[in-house]
Each structure stands twice: as structure tokens, then as C-alpha cells.
Design a protein around this motif. Structure first.
Motif, mmCIF file in Angstrom:
data_model
loop_
_atom_site.group_PDB
_atom_site.id
_atom_site.type_symbol
_atom_site.label_atom_id
_atom_site.label_comp_id
_atom_site.label_asym_id
_atom_site.label_seq_id
_atom_site.Cartn_x
_atom_site.Cartn_y
_atom_site.Cartn_z
ATOM 1 N N GLY A 37 -59.053 0.569 -6.353
ATOM 2 C CA GLY A 37 -59.316 0.569 -7.794
ATOM 3 C C GLY A 37 -59.366 -0.838 -8.358
ATOM 4 N N LEU A 41 -62.427 -2.959 -10.239
ATOM 5 C CA LEU A 41 -62.318 -3.732 -11.476
ATOM 6 C C LEU A 41 -62.903 -5.134 -11.296
ATOM 7 C CD1 LEU A 41 -58.786 -2.984 -12.991
ATOM 8 C CD2 LEU A 41 -61.001 -2.494 -14.023
ATOM 9 N N LEU A 118 -53.191 -1.053 -13.461
ATOM 10 C CA LEU A 118 -53.212 -0.291 -12.220
ATOM 11 C C LEU A 118 -51.847 -0.270 -11.547
ATOM 12 C CD1 LEU A 118 -56.605 -1.359 -10.579
ATOM 13 C CD2 LEU A 118 -56.126 0.531 -12.101
ATOM 14 N N GLN A 229 -61.080 4.234 -20.323
ATOM 15 C CA GLN A 229 -61.929 3.712 -19.259
ATOM 16 C C GLN A 229 -63.411 3.854 -19.592
ATOM 17 O OE1 GLN A 229 -62.060 3.978 -14.475
ATOM 18 N NE2 GLN A 229 -60.108 3.921 -15.514
ATOM 19 N N SER A 241 -67.295 3.413 -11.855
ATOM 20 C CA SER A 241 -66.571 2.214 -11.428
ATOM 21 C C SER A 241 -66.897 1.838 -9.993
ATOM 22 C CB SER A 241 -65.056 2.446 -11.558
ATOM 23 O OG SER A 241 -64.624 3.475 -10.678
ATOM 24 N N LEU A 252 -61.352 4.618 -9.785
ATOM 25 C CA LEU A 252 -60.971 4.543 -11.198
ATOM 26 C C LEU A 252 -61.577 5.675 -12.011
ATOM 27 C CD1 LEU A 252 -61.164 0.701 -11.871
ATOM 28 C CD2 LEU A 252 -59.177 2.096 -11.293
ATOM 29 N N ASP A 256 -58.545 7.834 -14.046
ATOM 30 C CA ASP A 256 -58.382 7.247 -15.381
ATOM 31 C C ASP A 256 -57.278 7.931 -16.186
ATOM 32 O OD1 ASP A 256 -59.857 9.581 -15.650
ATOM 33 O OD2 ASP A 256 -61.640 8.608 -16.437
#
Length: 271
Positions: A37, A41, A118, A229, A241, A252, A256
Motif C-alpha cells: 500500500g 502511495l 498506513l 481515499q 491505487s 489501498l 480504505d
């Protein structure tokens, strides 16, 4: 749709299997999901995946999750949350200096936020499972209520829309055009039904009132986590994502709601 269903069944079965198994197997899965995740990002922000700033974030994420692996009291005494947050902040700001602003303050702030978001979210998913002898009960409670909320929202909105009973009211069209107020209400109701079933299964662990409160809070906060998100992805101009889960997007996209619900319930004392 077929790909989405197959992915959902396979991934869901694997996740539930490791959740039931618990211990290091479940914790390792959650840690792996957290790292993937975080990688999503980094890539959404078009940063170098193994640049100095991103590596600081990876390291910070691992340190946030580490206490769930029961490394002993000495570890928790040395690596306190306050120290961890400050040194992560220090490291990321130092990168902006040593890179001569090739890593900007905005990027450092983004990675700092992502690591905390996270790290704490996935940490409480792990903590809920390993905490006490009833960790499995509470973890299943939260996950099933979240999933019930998602399913209730989707099917309520779809059924009303197809039946054309009335015009659906958009919940937050600027961020998530497909979400409706009616769907949100349906999600809350189904989450409460699932929560009540846990009360009847183990009334000694959760009272009826507590179960209903949990169902309502999980549905509302989970929807907010989803919207958070969605808002971020809209700013970044991406639909998903990542592409790890065919038909479902990235880690993600699937977590979320989880990332907000688990810490919220712990930090306000509902779990």
C-alpha cells in the motif's frame, strides 16, 4: 465482472484463512499489505520508489508495525511512538536538505502523512487480532461489519435505482459520484444486522447496545474512510491505487475503510 469475482473469491479466501490462523502468519500478511500500500502511495505521487525519502517511509512503516510482532518490552521502551514520529519527521526533512530540494517539502509531508496513515491503520488491524483471547472474535466483528456496510450500500443503491422507485440522492458527488444517501443508509442497516448477530453469538462479550453502536460507527466511519481515499485519488487523477488485484485495483482500494475504522474504534474506546 468475472475477473472481479474470481479475484474476490481467491483473495478473500486466502485473507480469511490467514486471519483464522492468526499469529505471525496473519501479522506478516498485514505487514506485506502495508508495504504494498505504501508503494502504491509513492507511485501515485510519481516519486522514486527506492529514493532516500521513500526508503525513510518504508523504514518508518516497518517500525510502526514492529510492536505487533512481540519483540519484547525493551523494544517498546526504546522505540516509542513519540520518538518514532519525530525521527521519521527529522529523516524526511533531512532528505529535503541533502537532496537540495530535489525532494520537496510537499513530497516529504506526503510521505510522512502516508507512513502514519498506513502504519497506524494496519497496526491496529494486527493489534485487534493478537489482543487477548478474543482477538479473533473482535477482528471478525469489525471486518464483517465493514464488508456488510459495503455490500448493503451497493445493493440498496442498485435495487432502488433499477426499480426506479425514486431519484437517488447523491451522498458526495464532487468526490464519489456513485455513492448515494440511500445506499449509505442501507449499508448502516446491514452493518447493524451483522453486529447484532455477533451479540447473539457471544452476548457475554458484547451487549446489544454496544453491538448496535459498533455497527453504526463502523458503517459511517468506513464510508468516510472510503471518501477520504476517493478524494485523494481524484486530486491525483487516478481511478485505482494499483493493479495488484485484477478487477479490484490495488491494496489501498480494498483497505480504505479498514485503515480508518480499526484505529478509530480503538482510539475512542469502542474496542
Amino acid at each position: 465482472m468475472r475477473t472481479r469475482i474470481i479475484t474476490g473469491v481467491v483473495a478473500g479466501a486466502a485473507f480469511i484463512g490467514l486471519l483464522l490462523l492468526g499469529g505471525y502468519a496473519y501479522s506478516a500478511l498485514i505487514a506485506l499489505m502495508a508495504l504494498i500500500g505504501y508503494d502504491e502511495l509513492v507511485r501515485m505521487n510519481k516519486m522514486k520508489r527506492f529514493g532516500a525519502a521513500a526508503l525513510c517511509g518504508y523504514a518508518g512503516l516497518v517500525l510502526v508495525l514492529a510492536p505487533s510482532f512481540d519483540l519484547g518490552s525493551k523494544w517498546t521502551e526504546v522505540v516509542t511512538q513519540e520518538r518514532l514520529v519525530w525521527f521519521l519527521l527529522f529523516a524526511l526533512l533531512a532528505v529535503t536538505v541533502f537532496s537540495k530540494n530535489k525532494t520537496t517539502i510537499d513530497q516529504a509531508a506526503y510521505l510522512f502523512l502516508g507512513t502514519i496513515y498506513l502504519g497506524i491503520g494496519f497496526f491496529y488491524m494486527m493489534e485487534t487480532r493478537v489482543e487477548g483471547e478474543h482477538g479473533l472474535f473482535w477482528t471478525l466483528f469489525v471486518f464483517l461489519a465493514i464488508w456488510a456496510s459495503d455490500a448493503g450500500a451497493y445493493f440498496t443503491g442498485s435495487l432502488i435505482g433499477k426499480a426506479k422507485l425514486w431519484t437517488l440522492t447523491k451522498l458526495w458527488p464532487a468526490i464519489s459520484p456513485n455513492k448515494t444517501v440511500e445506499g449509505a443508509v442501507g449499508g448502516i442497516l446491514l452493518a447493524v444486522v451483522v453486529a447484532i448477530s455477533f451479540h447473539f453469538a457471544k452476548p457475554e462479550l458484547v451487549s446489544l447496545g454496544h453491538a448496535i453502536a459498533l455497527g453504526v460507527v463502523i458503517a459511517i466511519v468506513g464510508t468516510l474512510g472510503d471518501l477520504m481515499q476517493s478524494a485523494y485519488k481524484r486530486v491525483k487523477g487516478v481511478k485505482d491505487s494499483g493493479t495488484l488485484l485484477p478487477g479490484h485495483g490495488g491494496i489501498l482500494d480494498r483497505t480504505d475503510s479498514w485503515l480508518i475504522v480499526f484505529p478509530f474504534l480503538h482510539l475512542i474506546g469502542l474496542l
